[in-house]
Scaffold this active site. Structure first.
Site, PDB file in Angstrom:
ATOM      1  N   LYS A  22       0.842  -1.206   0.000  1.00 42.58           N
ATOM      2  CA  LYS A  22       0.000   0.000   0.000  1.00 42.58           C
ATOM      3  C   LYS A  22       0.873   1.251   0.000  1.00 42.58           C
ATOM      4  O   LYS A  22       0.655   2.177  -0.786  1.00 42.58           O
ATOM      5  CB  LYS A  22      -0.889  -0.003   1.260  1.00 42.58           C
ATOM      6  CG  LYS A  22      -1.502   1.351   1.592  1.00 42.58           C
ATOM      7  CD  LYS A  22      -2.345   1.298   2.842  1.00 42.58           C
ATOM      8  CE  LYS A  22      -1.631   1.523   4.147  1.00 42.58           C
ATOM      9  NZ  LYS A  22      -1.192   2.894   4.413  1.00 42.58           N
ATOM     10  N   ASN A  23       1.876   1.260   0.874  1.00 39.54           N
ATOM     11  CA  ASN A  23       2.655   2.482   1.050  1.00 39.54           C
ATOM     12  C   ASN A  23       3.635   2.746  -0.094  1.00 39.54           C
ATOM     13  O   ASN A  23       4.228   3.817  -0.161  1.00 39.54           O
ATOM     14  CB  ASN A  23       3.366   2.464   2.411  1.00 39.54           C
ATOM     15  CG  ASN A  23       2.358   2.623   3.538  1.00 39.54           C
ATOM     16  OD1 ASN A  23       1.200   2.994   3.303  1.00 39.54           O
ATOM     17  ND2 ASN A  23       2.769   2.322   4.769  1.00 39.54           N
ATOM     18  N   CYS A 116      -5.456   7.984   9.478  1.00 40.68           N
ATOM     19  CA  CYS A 116      -5.495   7.352  10.799  1.00 40.68           C
ATOM     20  C   CYS A 116      -5.165   8.358  11.884  1.00 40.68           C
ATOM     21  O   CYS A 116      -4.342   9.240  11.688  1.00 40.68           O
ATOM     22  CB  CYS A 116      -4.461   6.237  10.873  1.00 40.68           C
ATOM     23  SG  CYS A 116      -4.875   4.848   9.854  1.00 40.68           S
ATOM     24  N   ARG A 121       0.152  14.531  13.562  1.00 43.06           N
ATOM     25  CA  ARG A 121       0.935  14.151  12.384  1.00 43.06           C
ATOM     26  C   ARG A 121       1.131  15.412  11.552  1.00 43.06           C
ATOM     27  O   ARG A 121       0.379  15.701  10.628  1.00 43.06           O
ATOM     28  CB  ARG A 121       0.248  13.046  11.603  1.00 43.06           C
ATOM     29  CG  ARG A 121       0.305  11.737  12.331  1.00 43.06           C
ATOM     30  CD  ARG A 121      -0.375  10.650  11.568  1.00 43.06           C
ATOM     31  NE  ARG A 121       0.502  10.030  10.580  1.00 43.06           N
ATOM     32  CZ  ARG A 121       0.074   9.103   9.728  1.00 43.06           C
ATOM     33  NH1 ARG A 121      -1.171   8.728   9.721  1.00 43.06           N
ATOM     34  NH2 ARG A 121       0.916   8.545   8.888  1.00 43.06           N
ATOM     35  N   ASP A 305       4.479   0.345  12.122  1.00 42.37           N
ATOM     36  CA  ASP A 305       3.253  -0.273  11.602  1.00 42.37           C
ATOM     37  C   ASP A 305       3.082  -1.731  12.050  1.00 42.37           C
ATOM     38  O   ASP A 305       2.027  -2.313  11.843  1.00 42.37           O
ATOM     39  CB  ASP A 305       3.225  -0.192  10.065  1.00 42.37           C
ATOM     40  CG  ASP A 305       3.056   1.242   9.584  1.00 42.37           C
ATOM     41  OD1 ASP A 305       2.498   2.054  10.338  1.00 42.37           O
ATOM     42  OD2 ASP A 305       3.491   1.558   8.466  1.00 42.37           O
ATOM     43  N   ARG A 398      -8.796  -0.599   4.498  1.00 39.14           N
ATOM     44  CA  ARG A 398      -7.986   0.471   3.910  1.00 39.14           C
ATOM     45  C   ARG A 398      -6.589  -0.035   3.541  1.00 39.14           C
ATOM     46  O   ARG A 398      -5.949   0.499   2.641  1.00 39.14           O
ATOM     47  CB  ARG A 398      -7.843   1.648   4.884  1.00 39.14           C
ATOM     48  CG  ARG A 398      -9.086   2.511   4.984  1.00 39.14           C
ATOM     49  CD  ARG A 398      -8.824   3.747   5.815  1.00 39.14           C
ATOM     50  NE  ARG A 398      -7.544   4.343   5.450  1.00 39.14           N
ATOM     51  CZ  ARG A 398      -6.814   5.116   6.250  1.00 39.14           C
ATOM     52  NH1 ARG A 398      -7.228   5.395   7.450  1.00 39.14           N
ATOM     53  NH2 ARG A 398      -5.670   5.617   5.848  1.00 39.14           N
TER      54      ARG A 398
HETATM   55  N1  EPU Z   1       6.835  14.237  11.282  1.00 46.62           N
HETATM   56  C1  EPU Z   1       6.992  15.555  11.632  1.00 46.62           C
HETATM   57  N2  EPU Z   1       6.690  16.494  10.707  1.00 46.62           N
HETATM   58  C2  EPU Z   1       6.243  16.165   9.462  1.00 46.62           C
HETATM   59  C3  EPU Z   1       6.093  14.836   9.113  1.00 46.62           C
HETATM   60  C4  EPU Z   1       6.390  13.873  10.052  1.00 46.62           C
HETATM   61  O1  EPU Z   1       7.382  15.875  12.725  1.00 46.62           O
HETATM   62  O2  EPU Z   1       5.996  17.078   8.663  1.00 46.62           O
HETATM   63  C5  EPU Z   1       7.130  13.183  12.271  1.00 46.62           C
HETATM   64  C6  EPU Z   1       5.917  12.406  12.696  1.00 46.62           C
HETATM   65  O3  EPU Z   1       5.240  13.019  13.766  1.00 46.62           O
HETATM   66  C7  EPU Z   1       6.515  11.081  13.083  1.00 46.62           C
HETATM   67  C8  EPU Z   1       7.664  10.931  12.091  1.00 46.62           C
HETATM   68  O4  EPU Z   1       7.944  12.215  11.614  1.00 46.62           O
HETATM   69  O5  EPU Z   1       7.054  11.101  14.372  1.00 46.62           O
HETATM   70  C9  EPU Z   1       7.410   9.982  10.974  1.00 46.62           C
HETATM   71  O6  EPU Z   1       6.208  10.286  10.317  1.00 46.62           O
HETATM   72  P1  EPU Z   1       6.119  10.110   8.764  1.00 46.62           P
HETATM   73  O7  EPU Z   1       5.965  11.446   8.126  1.00 46.62           O
HETATM   74  O8  EPU Z   1       7.249   9.242   8.291  1.00 46.62           O
HETATM   75  O9  EPU Z   1       4.787   9.326   8.559  1.00 46.62           O
HETATM   76  P2  EPU Z   1       3.950   9.415   7.263  1.00 46.62           P
HETATM   77  O10 EPU Z   1       4.850   9.671   6.102  1.00 46.62           O
HETATM   78  O11 EPU Z   1       2.774  10.284   7.458  1.00 46.62           O
HETATM   79  C10 EPU Z   1       4.171   6.880   6.573  1.00 46.62           C
HETATM   80  C11 EPU Z   1       3.231   5.734   6.342  1.00 46.62           C
HETATM   81  C12 EPU Z   1       2.615   5.309   7.672  1.00 46.62           C
HETATM   82  C13 EPU Z   1       3.744   4.912   8.620  1.00 46.62           C
HETATM   83  C14 EPU Z   1       4.777   6.038   8.750  1.00 46.62           C
HETATM   84  C15 EPU Z   1       6.016   5.637   9.531  1.00 46.62           C
HETATM   85  C16 EPU Z   1       2.473   6.095   4.092  1.00 46.62           C
HETATM   86  C17 EPU Z   1       1.375   6.484   3.179  1.00 46.62           C
HETATM   87  N3  EPU Z   1       2.210   6.154   5.396  1.00 46.62           N
HETATM   88  O12 EPU Z   1       3.383   7.928   7.142  1.00 46.62           O
HETATM   89  O13 EPU Z   1       1.805   4.185   7.398  1.00 46.62           O
HETATM   90  O14 EPU Z   1       3.222   4.622   9.890  1.00 46.62           O
HETATM   91  O15 EPU Z   1       5.217   6.462   7.449  1.00 46.62           O
HETATM   92  O16 EPU Z   1       6.668   4.572   8.904  1.00 46.62           O
HETATM   93  O17 EPU Z   1       3.548   5.713   3.647  1.00 46.62           O
HETATM   94  C18 EPU Z   1       0.059   2.646   7.725  1.00 46.62           C
HETATM   95  O18 EPU Z   1       0.418   2.101   6.666  1.00 46.62           O
HETATM   96  O19 EPU Z   1      -0.780   2.131   8.505  1.00 46.62           O
HETATM   97  C19 EPU Z   1       0.643   3.945   8.091  1.00 46.62           C
HETATM   98  C20 EPU Z   1       0.113   4.737   9.001  1.00 46.62           C
END
Ligand code: EPU
Length: 417
Positions: A22-23, A116, A121, A305, A398
């Site tokens: 998915k990701n 989620c 976030r 995850d 999802r």
């Molecule tokens: N963070 C910040 N500022 C930002 C963005 C992130 O401080 O602008 C922090 C977050 O608070 C967190 C860390 O950075 O502590 C990592 O967050 P990240 O941005 O990597 O998460 P994401 O990109 O929103 C993706 C996956 C998530 C997965 C996370 C961590 C996708 C579409 N989503 O989310 O997947 O948990 O990376 O590996 O790739 C899932 O598949 O169930 C899911 C939630």
């Protein structure tokens, strides 16, 4: 939303092939906005998040066909439009439109992404990094609006190794004049898959799989074909299911080395495994041993995850284990659902909990909180005595393709009502 009814204590046995990631599929679909010609994507999981993103891409004028796990995107008629509407609030991954729209049209406007509930976030890493390329943030409260007269290659040091922020910067930089260096880039397998896809279309990205990505901007990207990598998170979920039910299950279709750190924990628990090139086999283990601590962090550390699914295994393991969720402060709430089934734990603070095992889990009505917490509830139901009713399984839909069919084929007693 539908409900799962699961009768527990059925041993899982056999072989299962995981779906596409998915990701990886989500950013790769967004990246097709950067191409001039048709892109064909294979091994795309048929899950709710992909359908939601496809509707957003159609809103932008993409012509899209999706059947038999193959998506064909023709971006020839795309036009920029304001993406300010409710649908976008349902999925966090809509943030991945920001980079491609900015690179292609010089502006992007969208509602704040939802998805989620995993604590705060933020999107500051996305915005600060895109600013380094020359984007101007017009608004970042209720609506996200960015514009630029021209993007220019830059040296970017990310303030967090954010997965989707890395993906956004890469997608913006591939069509940006000059050289961009992204330091402290995320290295997750799905980030690598996006970069490999973009290179197939003619992008020039080096350093894939490391924390330093070098991107030399090109004038345009052609169409192409790509097969999405197998979902290592789904593989981990099935491996935990096998271990919980003390069965023997071969899990195919993902690179098992993407989960090396998870297998280390399996070994600590005494669960025998056989790793092959594209599969892992979990062998039966009578009694689970003890693990001291599980600490989530960015790849290649223990994936956040799989934190909730693994915690279910810990309820069956010996002694106390500290779970330290370093990424998201809202990602321990599922424990209160497991408590209804008999799990014993103590929440130490929003990031840490101590799980005490082994405990007998008993089927009761519970609810799914997010994709991974939902998967954890299914795992708990598989090992529980009696029948468990899991509501809100739309969250599971999802992220997991045909979960109940795959589990049923392995011997689980699960039905959707
Ligand atoms: N963070 C910040 N500022 C930002 C963005 C992130 O401080 O602008 C922090 C977050 O608070 C967190 C860390 O950075 O502590 C990592 O967050 P990240 O941005 O990597 O998460 P994401 O990109 O929103 C993706 C996956 C998530 C997965 C996370 C961590 C996708 C579409 N989503 O989310 O997947 O948990 O990376 O590996 O790739 C899932 O598949 O169930 C899911 C939630």
């Amino acid at each position: 939303m539908a409900t799962y009814i699961i009768k527990g204590k059925k041993k899982l046995n056999g072989s299962v092939k995981v779906s596409g990631s998915k990701n990886a599929a989500l950013p790769i679909l967004c990246a097709t906005l950067l191409a001039d010609k048709k892109c064909t994507l294979k091994n795309v999981p048929d899950i709710a998040d992909i359908h939601s993103l496809i509707s957003l891409l159609k809103t932008l004028g993409c012509e899209i066909e999706f059947k038999n796990n193959i998506v064909i995107v023709d971006p020839k008629n795309i036009k920029n439009r304001s993406m300010v509407f409710e649908g976008i609030c349902n999925m966090r991954a809509s943030i991945l439109l920001l980079g491609p729209l900015l690179a292609r049209f010089g502006k992007a406007k969208m509602s704040y992404p939802g998805g989620c509930i995993l604590g705060k976030r933020p999107v500051d890493v996305h915005l600060r990094s895109l600013e380094k390329l020359g984007a101007v943030v017009v608004e970042d409260n209720e609506i996200l609006e960015l514009k630029t007269t021209k993007l220019k290659g830059a040296e970017i040091v990310m303030s967090e190794m954010s997965v989707t922020a890395t993906e956004n910067i890469v997608m913006a930089a591939v069509l940006t004049e000059g050289k961009t260096t992204v330091r402290l880039a995320a290295t997750e397998p799905h980030v690598q898959d996006l970069c490999n896809f973009l290179n197939k279309l003619g992008a020039k990205i080096t350093g894939i799989g490391t924390n330093i990505l070098n991107i030399t901007g090109v004038k345009n990207l052609r169409g192409g074909e790509h097969s999405i990598i197998g979902d290592y998170l789904e593989a981990g979920t099935f491996a935990i299911a096998a271990a919980l039910t003390k069965g023997e299950v071969e899990i195919k279709g993902a690179n098992p080395h993407d989960l090396d750190i998870v297998w280390n924990k399996f070994k600590e628990l005494g669960i025998p495994l056989t790793l092959a090139k594209n599969s892992v086999t979990v062998h039966p283990c009578k009694f689970l041993g003890h693990v001291d601590k599980v600490r989530t962090a960015v790849y290649p550390s223990f994936p956040t995850d799989l934190q909730a699914p693994f915690a279910v295994l810990l309820t069956q393991a010996k002694g106390k284990c500290q779970v330290y969720e370093t990424l998201f402060e809202g990602r321990l709430n599922y424990l209160f659902e497991l408590e209804k089934m008999g799990a014993k734990f103590e929440i130490l603070n929003p990031h840490q909990a101590e799980i005490k095992g082994p405990t007998k889990l008993t089927g009761v009505p519970i609810s799914s909180w997010d994709i991974r917490a939902g998967a954890a509830m299914v795992l708990a139901a598989l090992v529980a005595f009696g029948t468990t009713e899991i509501s809100n399984i739309g969250f599971i839909d999802r992220g997991y393709e045909k979960l109940e069919q795959k589990l049923r084929k392995l011997g689980a007693d699960i039905k959707r009502v």
